[in-house]
Design a protein around this motif. Sequence first.
Motif, PDB file in Angstrom:
ATOM      1  N   GLN A 220      -7.637  15.001  -0.863  1.00  0.00           N
ATOM      2  CA  GLN A 220      -6.955  14.101  -1.673  1.00  0.00           C
ATOM      3  C   GLN A 220      -5.725  13.801  -1.844  1.00  0.00           C
ATOM      4  N   ASP A 221      -5.143  12.591  -2.033  1.00  0.00           N
ATOM      5  CA  ASP A 221      -3.771  12.316  -2.051  1.00  0.00           C
ATOM      6  C   ASP A 221      -3.017  13.151  -3.200  1.00  0.00           C
ATOM      7  N   PRO A 222      -2.340  13.898  -2.926  1.00  0.00           N
ATOM      8  CA  PRO A 222      -1.750  14.674  -4.235  1.00  0.00           C
ATOM      9  C   PRO A 222      -1.094  13.762  -5.301  1.00  0.00           C
ATOM     10  N   ARG A 223      -0.498  12.477  -4.768  1.00  0.00           N
ATOM     11  CA  ARG A 223      -0.183  11.605  -5.903  1.00  0.00           C
ATOM     12  C   ARG A 223      -1.290  10.672  -6.401  1.00  0.00           C
ATOM     13  N   PHE A 224      -2.384  10.706  -5.982  1.00  0.00           N
ATOM     14  CA  PHE A 224      -3.306   9.613  -6.323  1.00  0.00           C
ATOM     15  C   PHE A 224      -3.742   9.471  -7.825  1.00  0.00           C
ATOM     16  N   ASP A 225      -3.868  10.439  -8.259  1.00  0.00           N
ATOM     17  CA  ASP A 225      -4.295  10.703 -10.018  1.00  0.00           C
ATOM     18  C   ASP A 225      -2.985   9.779 -10.799  1.00  0.00           C
ATOM     19  N   ASP A 226      -1.806  10.174 -10.486  1.00  0.00           N
ATOM     20  CA  ASP A 226      -0.682   9.723 -11.287  1.00  0.00           C
ATOM     21  C   ASP A 226      -0.619   8.095 -10.927  1.00  0.00           C
ATOM     22  N   ASN A 227      -0.476   7.631  -9.690  1.00  0.00           N
ATOM     23  CA  ASN A 227      -0.530   6.347  -9.124  1.00  0.00           C
ATOM     24  C   ASN A 227      -1.575   5.432  -9.676  1.00  0.00           C
ATOM     25  N   TRP A 228      -2.722   6.077  -9.573  1.00  0.00           N
ATOM     26  CA  TRP A 228      -3.994   5.428 -10.037  1.00  0.00           C
ATOM     27  C   TRP A 228      -3.715   5.000 -11.663  1.00  0.00           C
ATOM     28  N   ALA A 229      -3.553   5.922 -12.297  1.00  0.00           N
ATOM     29  CA  ALA A 229      -3.313   5.778 -13.935  1.00  0.00           C
ATOM     30  C   ALA A 229      -2.470   4.770 -14.031  1.00  0.00           C
TER      31      ALA A 229
ATOM     32  N   ASP B 249       0.801  -1.259   0.138  1.00  0.00           N
ATOM     33  CA  ASP B 249      -0.122   0.060  -0.046  1.00  0.00           C
ATOM     34  C   ASP B 249       0.756   1.315   0.043  1.00  0.00           C
ATOM     35  N   VAL B 250       0.439   2.212  -0.766  1.00  0.00           N
ATOM     36  CA  VAL B 250       1.412   3.346  -0.936  1.00  0.00           C
ATOM     37  C   VAL B 250       0.461   4.707  -0.813  1.00  0.00           C
ATOM     38  N   SER B 251       1.387   5.859  -0.528  1.00  0.00           N
ATOM     39  CA  SER B 251       0.482   7.212  -0.697  1.00  0.00           C
ATOM     40  C   SER B 251       1.880   8.152  -1.015  1.00  0.00           C
ATOM     41  N   ALA B 252       1.512   9.324  -0.809  1.00  0.00           N
ATOM     42  CA  ALA B 252       2.411  10.492  -1.431  1.00  0.00           C
ATOM     43  C   ALA B 252       3.629  10.435  -0.721  1.00  0.00           C
ATOM     44  N   TYR B 253       3.589   9.703   0.123  1.00  0.00           N
ATOM     45  CA  TYR B 253       4.983   9.533   1.195  1.00  0.00           C
ATOM     46  C   TYR B 253       5.823   8.783   0.348  1.00  0.00           C
ATOM     47  N   GLN B 254       5.611   7.860  -0.611  1.00  0.00           N
ATOM     48  CA  GLN B 254       6.565   7.132  -1.217  1.00  0.00           C
ATOM     49  C   GLN B 254       7.015   7.803  -2.557  1.00  0.00           C
TER      50      GLN B 254
ATOM     51  N   TRP C 156      -2.756  -1.243  -3.028  1.00  0.00           N
ATOM     52  CA  TRP C 156      -3.671  -0.316  -2.649  1.00  0.00           C
ATOM     53  C   TRP C 156      -2.998   1.113  -2.722  1.00  0.00           C
ATOM     54  N   ILE C 157      -3.798   2.146  -3.238  1.00  0.00           N
ATOM     55  CA  ILE C 157      -3.258   3.487  -3.263  1.00  0.00           C
ATOM     56  C   ILE C 157      -4.026   4.468  -2.537  1.00  0.00           C
ATOM     57  N   LYS C 158      -3.533   5.313  -1.798  1.00  0.00           N
ATOM     58  CA  LYS C 158      -4.169   6.235  -0.819  1.00  0.00           C
ATOM     59  C   LYS C 158      -4.775   7.284  -1.842  1.00  0.00           C
ATOM     60  N   ALA C 159      -6.051   7.354  -1.551  1.00  0.00           N
ATOM     61  CA  ALA C 159      -6.998   8.204  -2.431  1.00  0.00           C
ATOM     62  C   ALA C 159      -7.374   9.679  -1.856  1.00  0.00           C
ATOM     63  N   THR C 160      -8.059   9.370  -0.673  1.00  0.00           N
ATOM     64  CA  THR C 160      -8.784  10.489  -0.038  1.00  0.00           C
ATOM     65  C   THR C 160      -8.588  10.288   1.742  1.00  0.00           C
ATOM     66  N   GLU C 161      -9.096  11.519   2.256  1.00  0.00           N
ATOM     67  CA  GLU C 161      -8.956  11.299   3.678  1.00  0.00           C
ATOM     68  C   GLU C 161     -10.196  12.346   4.180  1.00  0.00           C
ATOM     69  N   GLY C 162     -11.321  11.974   5.206  1.00  0.00           N
ATOM     70  CA  GLY C 162     -11.998  12.940   5.615  1.00  0.00           C
ATOM     71  C   GLY C 162     -12.767  13.192   4.471  1.00  0.00           C
ATOM     72  N   SER C 163     -13.492  14.496   4.561  1.00  0.00           N
ATOM     73  CA  SER C 163     -14.517  14.880   3.581  1.00  0.00           C
ATOM     74  C   SER C 163     -14.124  15.887   2.276  1.00  0.00           C
TER      75      SER C 163
ATOM     76  N   ILE D  71       8.265   0.812   2.574  1.00  0.00           N
ATOM     77  CA  ILE D  71       6.771   0.721   2.205  1.00  0.00           C
ATOM     78  C   ILE D  71       6.405  -0.505   2.953  1.00  0.00           C
ATOM     79  N   ASP D  72       4.831  -0.514   2.960  1.00  0.00           N
ATOM     80  CA  ASP D  72       4.066  -1.477   3.793  1.00  0.00           C
ATOM     81  C   ASP D  72       3.913  -2.827   3.126  1.00  0.00           C
ATOM     82  N   MET D  73       4.190  -3.816   3.458  1.00  0.00           N
ATOM     83  CA  MET D  73       3.794  -4.921   2.770  1.00  0.00           C
ATOM     84  C   MET D  73       2.546  -5.865   3.523  1.00  0.00           C
ATOM     85  N   ASN D  74       2.105  -6.536   2.489  1.00  0.00           N
ATOM     86  CA  ASN D  74       0.630  -7.096   3.035  1.00  0.00           C
ATOM     87  C   ASN D  74       0.458  -8.601   2.308  1.00  0.00           C
ATOM     88  N   ALA D  75      -0.016  -9.508   3.173  1.00  0.00           N
ATOM     89  CA  ALA D  75      -0.517 -10.974   2.734  1.00  0.00           C
ATOM     90  C   ALA D  75      -1.846 -10.953   2.357  1.00  0.00           C
ATOM     91  N   PHE D  76      -2.222 -11.672   1.459  1.00  0.00           N
ATOM     92  CA  PHE D  76      -3.695 -11.990   1.268  1.00  0.00           C
ATOM     93  C   PHE D  76      -4.034 -13.597   1.863  1.00  0.00           C
TER      94      PHE D  76
END
Length: 269
Positions: A102-111, A70-75, A92-99, A251-256
């Motif tokens: 928006q994470d400033p890197r979300f659009d680029d990361n998402w695409a 999982d990533v956010s603008a911090y990466q 998983w990519i950070k998109a939003t927080e509260g109301s 970076i965070d690591m996750n198992a399914f």
Amino acid sequence: MEPDANEPNENRDEALTRARALPRPRRQPRVVLAAAGVALAMLVVAALLFTGTLWPTRTAALRYPVQGVDVSAYQGTIDWDVLAEEDIDFAWIKATEGSSYQDPRFDDNWAEAHDTDLLVGAYHFLSVDSPGTDQAANVIDTVSRNRGDLPVVVDVECYAEYCDTPPPAATVREVLEPLLLAIEQHYGRPAVLYATRDWYERYLAGSYPDNPIWFRSVATAPHLADDRDWTFWQWSAREQLDGYDGDEEFIDMNAFRGNREELESLLLP
């Protein structure tokens, strides 16, 4: 050297007496040496943990073949082609927080993440300071609904003053429940609930049975207080992979908990 056999006995006795009277060098107590060894070992282990070289949950977590980040603008800027080759299946990519955030890197990361073979999803950081319906609108306005994406995640953990003074359960549920309802209605899948142990036990245990649980447990194997099965496990917060360059070097690591086919069964319709 042996004493001279011709030396008178009384002289030899006096010499032996004087030798016995001399102070002997003190031996270092074994307990001190043992303590020094333990301290050195602890320093080495601490250094390995700090750098992410050694992580207490790695052996157990890597028994699960499906891994992700999982990533956010911090990466910072992410080269998704490089990161996708790091033996991971999902992100998983950070998109939003509260109301309104928006994470400033979300659009680029998402695409760019969607141009790889990774399974991709977005996450929202829950705030208890704004209505759940407003937060849902922020998520829906930011995160496109794409068939084949991972479900949206709602991150339920402490922040700011709530880490020292957790809010009442009723306050959290008043925000969380309309948010979960709106996300499920819009995206066609129940949201995944991410939680630390403390906030899981305070606010989620025994509730929300339709929402898969993503559980943070970076020191031990995960065990949920209500004996529910976790679906995702965040097992490390200090991994170092190739493909990103930001303020955060880890970076965070996750198992399914399952195979790739089982993960794909959770994707948005």
